[in-house]
Design a protein around this motif. Sequence first.
Motif, PDB file in Angstrom:
ATOM      1  N   GLN A 197      36.254   9.327  74.744  1.00 46.54           N
ATOM      2  CA  GLN A 197      36.941   9.752  73.519  1.00 46.54           C
ATOM      3  C   GLN A 197      38.193  10.552  73.847  1.00 46.54           C
ATOM      4  O   GLN A 197      39.235  10.390  73.209  1.00 46.54           O
ATOM      5  CB  GLN A 197      35.995  10.584  72.649  1.00 46.54           C
ATOM      6  N   GLN A 198      38.105  11.414  74.866  1.00 46.64           N
ATOM      7  CA  GLN A 198      39.265  12.203  75.253  1.00 46.64           C
ATOM      8  C   GLN A 198      40.392  11.300  75.747  1.00 46.64           C
ATOM      9  O   GLN A 198      41.562  11.468  75.368  1.00 46.64           O
ATOM     10  CB  GLN A 198      38.873  13.198  76.359  1.00 46.64           C
ATOM     11  N   ALA A 199      40.044  10.322  76.587  1.00 49.20           N
ATOM     12  CA  ALA A 199      41.061   9.387  77.088  1.00 49.20           C
ATOM     13  C   ALA A 199      41.664   8.576  75.944  1.00 49.20           C
ATOM     14  O   ALA A 199      42.875   8.322  75.911  1.00 49.20           O
ATOM     15  CB  ALA A 199      40.446   8.465  78.140  1.00 49.20           C
ATOM     16  N   TYR A 200      40.822   8.165  74.997  1.00 45.50           N
ATOM     17  CA  TYR A 200      41.318   7.378  73.854  1.00 45.50           C
ATOM     18  C   TYR A 200      42.272   8.214  73.014  1.00 45.50           C
ATOM     19  O   TYR A 200      43.329   7.726  72.588  1.00 45.50           O
ATOM     20  CB  TYR A 200      40.131   6.910  73.016  1.00 45.50           C
ATOM     21  N   ARG A 201      41.923   9.474  72.758  1.00 46.10           N
ATOM     22  CA  ARG A 201      42.789  10.317  71.937  1.00 46.10           C
ATOM     23  C   ARG A 201      44.138  10.542  72.606  1.00 46.10           C
ATOM     24  O   ARG A 201      45.189  10.534  71.954  1.00 46.10           O
ATOM     25  CB  ARG A 201      42.115  11.660  71.682  1.00 46.10           C
ATOM     26  N   GLU A 202      44.134  10.762  73.913  1.00 47.35           N
ATOM     27  CA  GLU A 202      45.398  10.981  74.613  1.00 47.35           C
ATOM     28  C   GLU A 202      46.281   9.734  74.548  1.00 47.35           C
ATOM     29  O   GLU A 202      47.487   9.827  74.295  1.00 47.35           O
ATOM     30  CB  GLU A 202      45.122  11.364  76.068  1.00 47.35           C
ATOM     31  N   GLN A 203      45.679   8.563  74.770  1.00 45.37           N
ATOM     32  CA  GLN A 203      46.449   7.329  74.693  1.00 45.37           C
ATOM     33  C   GLN A 203      46.933   7.072  73.266  1.00 45.37           C
ATOM     34  O   GLN A 203      48.060   6.613  73.051  1.00 45.37           O
ATOM     35  CB  GLN A 203      45.581   6.150  75.173  1.00 45.37           C
ATOM     36  N   GLN A 204      46.107   7.391  72.289  1.00 48.26           N
ATOM     37  CA  GLN A 204      46.501   7.217  70.893  1.00 48.26           C
ATOM     38  C   GLN A 204      47.684   8.118  70.544  1.00 48.26           C
ATOM     39  O   GLN A 204      48.619   7.696  69.842  1.00 48.26           O
ATOM     40  CB  GLN A 204      45.314   7.548  69.982  1.00 48.26           C
ATOM     41  N   GLY A 205      47.674   9.349  71.038  1.00 47.50           N
ATOM     42  CA  GLY A 205      48.785  10.253  70.795  1.00 47.50           C
ATOM     43  C   GLY A 205      50.081   9.741  71.411  1.00 47.50           C
ATOM     44  O   GLY A 205      51.148   9.801  70.796  1.00 47.50           O
ATOM     45  N   ARG A 206      49.998   9.224  72.632  1.00 44.59           N
ATOM     46  CA  ARG A 206      51.205   8.694  73.281  1.00 44.59           C
ATOM     47  C   ARG A 206      51.751   7.494  72.518  1.00 44.59           C
ATOM     48  O   ARG A 206      52.966   7.353  72.339  1.00 44.59           O
ATOM     49  CB  ARG A 206      50.896   8.308  74.724  1.00 44.59           C
ATOM     50  N   LEU A 207      50.858   6.616  72.066  1.00 45.22           N
ATOM     51  CA  LEU A 207      51.307   5.428  71.347  1.00 45.22           C
ATOM     52  C   LEU A 207      51.906   5.791  69.997  1.00 45.22           C
ATOM     53  O   LEU A 207      52.911   5.197  69.571  1.00 45.22           O
ATOM     54  CB  LEU A 207      50.135   4.455  71.159  1.00 45.22           C
ATOM     55  N   ALA A 243      41.828  -1.467  74.670  1.00 46.16           N
ATOM     56  CA  ALA A 243      40.799  -1.466  75.719  1.00 46.16           C
ATOM     57  C   ALA A 243      40.068  -0.123  75.759  1.00 46.16           C
ATOM     58  O   ALA A 243      38.837  -0.077  75.919  1.00 46.16           O
ATOM     59  CB  ALA A 243      41.439  -1.759  77.070  1.00 46.16           C
ATOM     60  N   ALA A 244      40.824   0.981  75.588  1.00 47.09           N
ATOM     61  CA  ALA A 244      40.180   2.296  75.564  1.00 47.09           C
ATOM     62  C   ALA A 244      39.253   2.414  74.364  1.00 47.09           C
ATOM     63  O   ALA A 244      38.163   2.986  74.452  1.00 47.09           O
ATOM     64  CB  ALA A 244      41.246   3.390  75.527  1.00 47.09           C
ATOM     65  N   GLY A 245      39.669   1.858  73.215  1.00 48.55           N
ATOM     66  CA  GLY A 245      38.820   1.877  72.027  1.00 48.55           C
ATOM     67  C   GLY A 245      37.541   1.075  72.229  1.00 48.55           C
ATOM     68  O   GLY A 245      36.466   1.474  71.762  1.00 48.55           O
ATOM     69  N   LEU A 246      37.649  -0.047  72.929  1.00 51.65           N
ATOM     70  CA  LEU A 246      36.452  -0.860  73.208  1.00 51.65           C
ATOM     71  C   LEU A 246      35.491  -0.103  74.122  1.00 51.65           C
ATOM     72  O   LEU A 246      34.262  -0.218  73.968  1.00 51.65           O
ATOM     73  CB  LEU A 246      36.861  -2.188  73.837  1.00 51.65           C
ATOM     74  N   ARG A 247      36.045   0.642  75.081  1.00 51.37           N
ATOM     75  CA  ARG A 247      35.162   1.418  75.966  1.00 51.37           C
ATOM     76  C   ARG A 247      34.424   2.503  75.184  1.00 51.37           C
ATOM     77  O   ARG A 247      33.245   2.763  75.416  1.00 51.37           O
ATOM     78  CB  ARG A 247      35.982   2.032  77.105  1.00 51.37           C
ATOM     79  N   VAL A 248      35.124   3.145  74.251  1.00 50.06           N
ATOM     80  CA  VAL A 248      34.469   4.141  73.397  1.00 50.06           C
ATOM     81  C   VAL A 248      33.412   3.470  72.528  1.00 50.06           C
ATOM     82  O   VAL A 248      32.290   3.971  72.376  1.00 50.06           O
ATOM     83  CB  VAL A 248      35.513   4.858  72.521  1.00 50.06           C
TER      84      VAL A 248
END
Length: 565
Positions: A197-207, A243-248
């Motif tokens: 979730q932390q990795a997904y949030r960081e990537q979501q913020g960058r995007l 891909a990060a969302g699928l992992r979550v």
Amino acid sequence: MRELPPADPGIPDDRSATRYLGWLARRTWPSVAAAVVFAIVWMTCQALVPAVVGRAIDAGLTHRDSGALLTWCLVLLGLGLIQAGAGIARHRLAVFNWLAAAHRTVQVTVRQSNRLGSALPRRLKTGEVVAIGTADLGHIGGAVEITARGTGSVVAIVTVIVVLLLTSVPLGLVVVFGVPLLMAVVGLLIRPLHRRQQAYREQQGRLTGRATDLVGGLRVLRGVGGEPVMSGRYREQSQVLRAAGLRVAAVEALLEAAQVLLPGIFLVLVTWLGARFALSGRITLGQLVSFYGYAAFLVAPLRQLTETLDKLTRGHVSGRRVVGMLRARTDLPDPDRPASAPVGGELVDGVSGVVVRPGLVTAIAAAVPADAVAITDRLGRYVDSPPGTAATLAGVPLNDLDLATVRARILVADNDARLFSGPLWADLDPARAATLPAALAAAGADEIVAALPAGLATEVAERGRSFSGGQQQRLRLARALIVDPEVLVLVEPTSAVDAHTEARIADRLGPARRGRTTVICSTSPLVLARADVVLYVEAGRAVAAGTHRELLARSPGYARTVLRE
């Protein structure tokens, strides 16, 4: 129940995400504590129902005691009524606690945004700020709200364990050891979920930040032919986010499955053991029904405990983002011991020698426009002056005042300001001040409002795109006049309007600001002719002062600057 949002959100504990969540809970501790109490009553009543049903069955079927059967039925009815009342109260308090945590987070983050000011884009990415204002609010509110149900679930499980141990020690021990085992298995999934979730949030913020930049610079990208390149990069990052969302989602799916499968297995085990004990005569028929009821009931508190872990994890992830924003520091820190705010007095820029006398309209005409902008930055303390040349207000250096005091006393309005989406009245005058009509007239914006289909209720498009550049400039000027600060600094307030409108604004601006200090950076003769004092700046220094006519007569440099010679 108190109203939301609170007038003063308080000073948040930004040492860690856990401490921040604890601070939110403490700020509304009466409602949080009441929610916990009602949740305990609500869950305890549910936990006692199987035992009462078992007693009623034994009384009615085994002992044929109609009086005892009626008594236990009345007890069951009472438990139901208490459970219903406690459930309603718990839910109302839970909603309040959720909203209180979300509102308080909005307040402290908006306040921090104001403190950071122009440093905000350099300290935080746009996507992070957007994420805080959208998903993170819900997760933080959920983390505070779930504490009541989580506590009630723990008390309910303890109640069930005590009842089962008093009825049958072997079956009670199965629950005693089985529940922690189930929670340990679920806990194994929480940690990887937290990381993903932390990795997904960081990537979501960058995007999100990239999308904002892409939309803002779309016209430029099209002009230089860079739109396909940037679009391709955005698609690539979108796939990374997917891909990060699928992992979550994979971990969340396992967690959901575990919440159903593991309690189900536990239910089968307890029912099977209870049936064997009933056949051997070690427990009664009513106790068997009670054991089955408890095994089925335990599914609910176990799922709530899993949900508690999940929401606390999500809230912790979101809390880390909020804490990161709260711990960001501006380029202009407050002094350790702020000086007392002076009353009135001259506003002086020590670098350029500009002196602004109180109560007058002072115009600054600079041979190089950038020099005027630099002066306004120092007068509004958007930059710190070099040592020994600090800007002062009534003799007190602005560096010695806390930034909130400077912002309250001195308002700098430039053309980088934006209009915000929403009703026009909320953009211009959210406090509903009585000065709105006069400010609109002084800024020449009254005719703009009159031409709108819904007047002040008209919805403003994002960044004010529904208005022309000149209309935006007049509306921004009206917004600054409505605030009516002690010192108002205007940077080229009429650069985008026609000469007729500019003359009308120049005529009205002085009377609208009578008795207040006003600084106007402009080289327009229409504006300069109506100023009380004009300061001519050359090479970054104020080299002449007087009225517009006086300076035209005795300052060749001033004449060349304002007459475009």
